[in-house]
Design a protein around this motif. Structure first.
Motif, PDB file in Angstrom:
ATOM      1  N   ARG A  71       0.761  -1.155   0.043  1.00  8.91           N
ATOM      2  CA  ARG A  71      -0.055   0.167  -0.070  1.00  8.91           C
ATOM      3  C   ARG A  71       0.871   1.320  -0.059  1.00  8.91           C
ATOM      4  O   ARG A  71       0.341   2.309  -0.697  1.00  8.91           O
ATOM      5  N   ASP A  75       0.940   4.233  -2.853  1.00  9.19           N
ATOM      6  CA  ASP A  75       0.467   5.567  -2.203  1.00  9.19           C
ATOM      7  C   ASP A  75      -0.838   5.666  -1.576  1.00  9.19           C
ATOM      8  O   ASP A  75      -1.581   6.617  -1.802  1.00  9.19           O
ATOM      9  N   LEU A  76      -1.062   4.454  -0.937  1.00  8.06           N
ATOM     10  CA  LEU A  76      -2.342   4.664  -0.202  1.00  8.06           C
ATOM     11  C   LEU A  76      -2.035   4.517   1.174  1.00  8.06           C
ATOM     12  O   LEU A  76      -2.990   4.669   1.984  1.00  8.06           O
ATOM     13  N   TYR A 100       0.585   2.012 -11.895  1.00  7.85           N
ATOM     14  CA  TYR A 100       0.378   0.625 -11.518  1.00  7.85           C
ATOM     15  C   TYR A 100      -1.076   0.173 -11.458  1.00  7.85           C
ATOM     16  O   TYR A 100      -1.802   1.152 -11.573  1.00  7.85           O
ATOM     17  N   TYR A 102      -3.783  -2.144  -9.167  1.00  8.98           N
ATOM     18  CA  TYR A 102      -3.796  -2.519  -7.922  1.00  8.98           C
ATOM     19  C   TYR A 102      -5.002  -3.793  -7.891  1.00  8.98           C
ATOM     20  O   TYR A 102      -5.899  -3.476  -8.392  1.00  8.98           O
ATOM     21  N   PHE A 104      -7.084  -6.123  -5.205  1.00 13.05           N
ATOM     22  CA  PHE A 104      -6.935  -6.129  -3.786  1.00 13.05           C
ATOM     23  C   PHE A 104      -7.564  -7.720  -3.353  1.00 13.05           C
ATOM     24  O   PHE A 104      -7.564  -8.829  -4.031  1.00 13.05           O
ATOM     25  N   GLN A 105      -7.744  -7.889  -2.095  1.00 13.14           N
ATOM     26  CA  GLN A 105      -7.935  -9.141  -1.543  1.00 13.14           C
ATOM     27  C   GLN A 105      -9.272  -9.515  -1.914  1.00 13.14           C
ATOM     28  O   GLN A 105      -9.612 -10.813  -2.372  1.00 13.14           O
ATOM     29  N   ALA A 106     -10.318  -8.708  -2.173  1.00  8.91           N
ATOM     30  CA  ALA A 106     -11.565  -8.832  -2.615  1.00  8.91           C
ATOM     31  C   ALA A 106     -11.747  -8.270  -3.929  1.00  8.91           C
ATOM     32  O   ALA A 106     -11.003  -7.267  -4.172  1.00  8.91           O
ATOM     33  N   ALA A 108     -13.729  -6.561  -5.343  1.00  8.34           N
ATOM     34  CA  ALA A 108     -14.200  -5.011  -5.232  1.00  8.34           C
ATOM     35  C   ALA A 108     -14.681  -4.664  -6.525  1.00  8.34           C
ATOM     36  O   ALA A 108     -14.621  -3.410  -6.977  1.00  8.34           O
ATOM     37  N   LEU A 109     -15.617  -5.320  -7.345  1.00 10.42           N
ATOM     38  CA  LEU A 109     -16.183  -4.787  -8.477  1.00 10.42           C
ATOM     39  C   LEU A 109     -17.509  -4.138  -8.078  1.00 10.42           C
ATOM     40  O   LEU A 109     -18.062  -4.430  -6.866  1.00 10.42           O
ATOM     41  N   TYR A 110     -17.731  -3.176  -8.817  1.00 12.80           N
ATOM     42  CA  TYR A 110     -19.011  -2.635  -8.368  1.00 12.80           C
ATOM     43  C   TYR A 110     -20.145  -3.162  -8.944  1.00 12.80           C
ATOM     44  O   TYR A 110     -20.559  -3.521 -10.071  1.00 12.80           O
ATOM     45  N   LEU A 121     -14.061   0.893 -16.127  1.00 15.52           N
ATOM     46  CA  LEU A 121     -13.905   1.969 -15.124  1.00 15.52           C
ATOM     47  C   LEU A 121     -12.775   2.918 -15.041  1.00 15.52           C
ATOM     48  O   LEU A 121     -12.874   3.881 -15.193  1.00 15.52           O
ATOM     49  N   PRO A 122     -11.422   2.247 -14.919  1.00 13.49           N
ATOM     50  CA  PRO A 122     -10.327   2.995 -14.845  1.00 13.49           C
ATOM     51  C   PRO A 122     -10.069   3.903 -16.278  1.00 13.49           C
ATOM     52  O   PRO A 122      -9.583   5.006 -16.080  1.00 13.49           O
ATOM     53  N   ARG A 169      -9.262  -5.629 -14.932  1.00 13.84           N
ATOM     54  CA  ARG A 169      -9.579  -4.267 -14.625  1.00 13.84           C
ATOM     55  C   ARG A 169      -8.185  -3.502 -14.299  1.00 13.84           C
ATOM     56  O   ARG A 169      -7.854  -2.475 -14.953  1.00 13.84           O
TER      57      ARG A 169
ATOM     58  N   GLU B 181     -17.531   0.607   0.296  1.00  8.08           N
ATOM     59  CA  GLU B 181     -16.387   0.062   1.174  1.00  8.08           C
ATOM     60  C   GLU B 181     -15.100   0.779   0.972  1.00  8.08           C
ATOM     61  O   GLU B 181     -14.986   1.423  -0.092  1.00  8.08           O
ATOM     62  N   LEU B 183     -12.260  -0.659   0.199  1.00  6.86           N
ATOM     63  CA  LEU B 183     -11.670  -1.130  -0.815  1.00  6.86           C
ATOM     64  C   LEU B 183     -12.224  -0.175  -2.156  1.00  6.86           C
ATOM     65  O   LEU B 183     -11.316  -0.298  -2.999  1.00  6.86           O
ATOM     66  N   GLN B 184     -13.432  -0.064  -2.200  1.00  4.79           N
ATOM     67  CA  GLN B 184     -13.980   0.621  -3.347  1.00  4.79           C
ATOM     68  C   GLN B 184     -13.468   1.822  -3.593  1.00  4.79           C
ATOM     69  O   GLN B 184     -13.178   2.397  -4.692  1.00  4.79           O
ATOM     70  N   ASP B 186     -10.698   2.726  -2.139  1.00 13.94           N
ATOM     71  CA  ASP B 186      -8.955   2.928  -2.332  1.00 13.94           C
ATOM     72  C   ASP B 186      -8.896   2.507  -4.051  1.00 13.94           C
ATOM     73  O   ASP B 186      -7.934   3.160  -4.506  1.00 13.94           O
ATOM     74  N   LEU B 187      -9.741   1.845  -4.409  1.00 22.25           N
ATOM     75  CA  LEU B 187      -9.825   1.508  -5.787  1.00 22.25           C
ATOM     76  C   LEU B 187      -9.940   2.728  -6.638  1.00 22.25           C
ATOM     77  O   LEU B 187      -8.768   3.057  -7.732  1.00 22.25           O
ATOM     78  N   ARG B 189      -8.787   5.658  -5.576  1.00 29.30           N
ATOM     79  CA  ARG B 189      -7.795   6.418  -5.547  1.00 29.30           C
ATOM     80  C   ARG B 189      -6.479   5.839  -6.357  1.00 29.30           C
ATOM     81  O   ARG B 189      -5.661   6.525  -6.822  1.00 29.30           O
ATOM     82  N   THR B 190      -6.459   4.588  -6.377  1.00 29.15           N
ATOM     83  CA  THR B 190      -5.336   4.027  -7.262  1.00 29.15           C
ATOM     84  C   THR B 190      -5.295   4.575  -8.759  1.00 29.15           C
ATOM     85  O   THR B 190      -4.629   4.499  -9.509  1.00 29.15           O
ATOM     86  N   TYR B 191      -6.615   5.042  -9.007  1.00 25.16           N
ATOM     87  CA  TYR B 191      -6.861   5.576 -10.548  1.00 25.16           C
ATOM     88  C   TYR B 191      -6.350   7.117 -10.295  1.00 25.16           C
ATOM     89  O   TYR B 191      -6.663   7.692 -11.450  1.00 25.16           O
ATOM     90  N   LYS B 201     -19.222   8.031  -9.837  1.00 29.96           N
ATOM     91  CA  LYS B 201     -18.968   6.568 -10.489  1.00 29.96           C
ATOM     92  C   LYS B 201     -19.045   5.770  -9.294  1.00 29.96           C
ATOM     93  O   LYS B 201     -19.166   4.657  -9.625  1.00 29.96           O
ATOM     94  N   LEU B 202     -18.855   6.241  -7.983  1.00 28.15           N
ATOM     95  CA  LEU B 202     -18.847   5.114  -7.014  1.00 28.15           C
ATOM     96  C   LEU B 202     -19.936   5.753  -5.783  1.00 28.15           C
ATOM     97  O   LEU B 202     -21.075   4.951  -5.565  1.00 28.15           O
TER      98      LEU B 202
END
Lengths: 278, 288
Positions: A71, A75-76, A100, A102, A104-106, A108-110, A121-122, A169, B181, B183-184, B186-187, B189-191, B201-202
């Protein structure tokens, strides 16, 4: 994953593996969290150099700071001391330059987006035009063997398929680096074996640099070019083990003496570095 | 069909309790009536029958209210000032306008509160305080003040309805916008997503279930606001005005008929929101 198809589709990234300069350079990194019980030292004086195209696994018990390290690179989290350079940039700059992806463990799909729109999405956020977005999503779906599942919603997919979608993704905008935080931790052994093999061929084809956090010794030995063994309280690097099996290794290598020898060294490192007095 | 039996049992139970309560509450009144007319010999059955069919009972029996509703809804032309359809339409209009204004205000406030942290602390206490003032005390003030600006007719009543309905929307949507959540988030943020992108979007799509839950509470609150406003400002009609008129003249049957009409209107509006919610959420794939 269909290696030949992917190679045709992503030719520009295929050659990147050759350049051996450091992609990630971590020097004297310390990071502590303020909790209700006082500060907790998550990472203490970590040094690490990762070259382009490497597959580096981080293994260690809970609380050894492996996720925190990942993380921090992304930069998290903000380090308390020391420095991190990613492609010669600070983590913040690297994040802004979309260096990069990333995982995650899950997954985390919307849940309100189809698989295809999750992968897009990105690209939407980065302002990629609609037409190119669709093309890249198509490629991504093929890369993770999900072609034809784009119109499905996440809940219609199995856990393994969801995690593959999340890998697509992360790769959709073609970053140099893939940061993976126990991506297969929640999956069963059989699915995990399959995904490990697919991830390996994906790495081989795309030439990405992969940082991979795991709990599993066989997973770490099977996937990596190097294994970083970490120990807790405070989180630190205990051992770094080279692991030079051929890039197109098969699951069968797990029965070889070389594999078992490395696995043993990892296990020993974990045992020695792990103090159960906490 | 599986739910038909429990629903029917509850309805039967309510009607039974209602009949028993009506008989008990009206018995004294009926005894006095018998005494006044010089009738001394009557059976218990006479007493109960009388209690359930009084002209001005303390609590009218269900069949009396049903007869009144039948008369005022179906037999009276909807243009008549006695028709509950006429008055219900007035209340419905105020409710819907107030609900739309209140919901827009509620969502707007929630967006502000979520996007600016300092607003959470500085504004939330005022928003909560606004709802602790009894609306029945505030309604006449709103009517008087708006009258100063020549805002009359339906508008002040819609404002009172909006005043009650914005609050559940604000509270619900603040919670909804904060429901993603870690994690959602954080995602995003990574973008390196901007705050506006993260919101659109979230946070916004994630808040959809909260939105519809808020809307349901808001529409019911708007109806309460509209009825209270009509009691305050009864010359333009509406179900609240019928309640007031009924209590002036001791017409309890009329009061209960207006009351049940308001309840039915509220239930219909809540049901309608629920239907839209189900369709939308199926489209958004929140549910299978």
């Amino acid at each position: 994953m269909d290696a030949s198809a992917a190679q045709k589709l992503m030719p520009e990234s295929g050659g990147k593996a050759s350049a051996p300069e450091a992609t990630i350079e971590v020097k004297g990194l310390s990071l502590s969290f303020d909790t209700a019980d006082g500060p907790v030292q998550a990472l203490s004086n970590v040094d690490l150099r990762i070259a382009r195209g490497e597959f580096v696994s981080f293994i260690g018990p809970s609380g050894c700071g492996k996720t925190t390290l990942l993380r921090a690179v992304a930069d998290l989290e903000t380090p308390t001391a020391g420095s991190i350079r990613v492609n010669g940039l600070s983590p913040g700059e690297a994040r802004a330059s979309r260096a990069y992806g990333y995982v995650f463990q899950a997954p985390a799909l919307y849940p309100w987006r189809t698989v295809a729109r999750n992968i897009a999405l990105p690209l939407e956020i980065m302002g990629v035009p609609r037409k190119e977005r669709d093309a890249r999503v198509e490629k991504g779906l093929e890369l993770v063997n999900l072609a034809g599942f784009g119109a499905k919603y996440p809940w219609q997919l199995s856990g393994g398929m969801q995690q593959r979608a999340s890998i697509a993704r992360a790769l959709s905008f073609d970053p140099d680096l893939l940061l993976m935080d126990e991506p297969f931790g929640a999956l069963d052994e059989i699915v995990r074996d399959m995904l490990n093999q697919q991830l390996l061929s994906l790495w081989d084809v795309t030439g990405k640099t992969v940082l991979f956090v795991t709990h599993s010794i066989p997973e770490a030995v099977f996937l990596s070019t190097r294994i970083v063994v970490m120990s807790p309280r405070p989180g630190r690097v205990y051992d770094v083990i080279d692991c030079d099996f051929p890039r197109d290794r098969q699951l069968e290598i797990r029965e070889t003496p070389e594999f078992l020898a490395i696995a043993n060294r990892v296990r020993q490192g974990l045992r020695e570095g792990h103090s159960y007095d906490g | 069909m599986k739910s038909a039996l429990p629903i029917a049992s509850v309805v039967v139970a309510i009607l039974a309790i209602w009949y028993v309560a009506a008989a008990l509450l009206n018995a004294d009144l009926q005894r006095d009536l018998f005494a006044n007319s010089g009738r001394t010999a009557y059976s218990t059955q006479d007493l109960i029958e009388g209690s359930l069919n009084m002209e001005r009972p303390k609590l009218p029996a269900p069949h009396q209210v049903a007869a009144e509703l039948y008369k005022l809804v179906l037999l009276t032309p909807p243009t008549s000032k006695r028709s509950l359809v006429y008055h219900g339409a007035i209340t419905l209009e105020e409710t819907v306008i107030g609900w739309i204004i209140g919901s827009a205000l509620g969502v707007g406030l929630a967006v502000l509160i979520v996007s600016m942290r300092w607003l959470d602390r500085s504004m939330m206490p005022w928003i909560v305080a606004s709802q602790t003032v009894p609306i029945i005390a505030l309604a006449p003030m709103i009517v008087v003040i708006l009258n100063q600006f020549n805002i009359t007719g339906i508008a002040p009543k819609a404002v009172i309805a909006a005043y009650l309905s914005f609050f559940p929307v604000t509270v619900g949507m603040v919670k909804g916008f904060r429901s993603p959540e870690p994690l959602q988030l954080d995602l995003m943020r990574t973008y390196s997503a901007t705050r506006a992108q993260t919101f659109l979007k979230l946070r916004a799509p994630a808040s959809a279930p909260f939105f519809f839950a808020s809307m349901k509470v808001a529409v019911a609150a708007a109806l309460v606001g509209a009825v209270v406003a009509e009691v305050t400002k009864s010359e333009d009609g509406g179900l609240g005005a019928r309640l007031l008129a009924g209590s002036y003249y001791g017409q309890t049957v009329q009061i209960w008929a207006a009351l049940l009409t308001a309840a039915a209107l509220s239930a219909a509006l809540v049901g309608l929101v629920g239907l839209v919610a189900r369709l939308t959420q199926r489209r958004m794939a929140f549910t299978s």
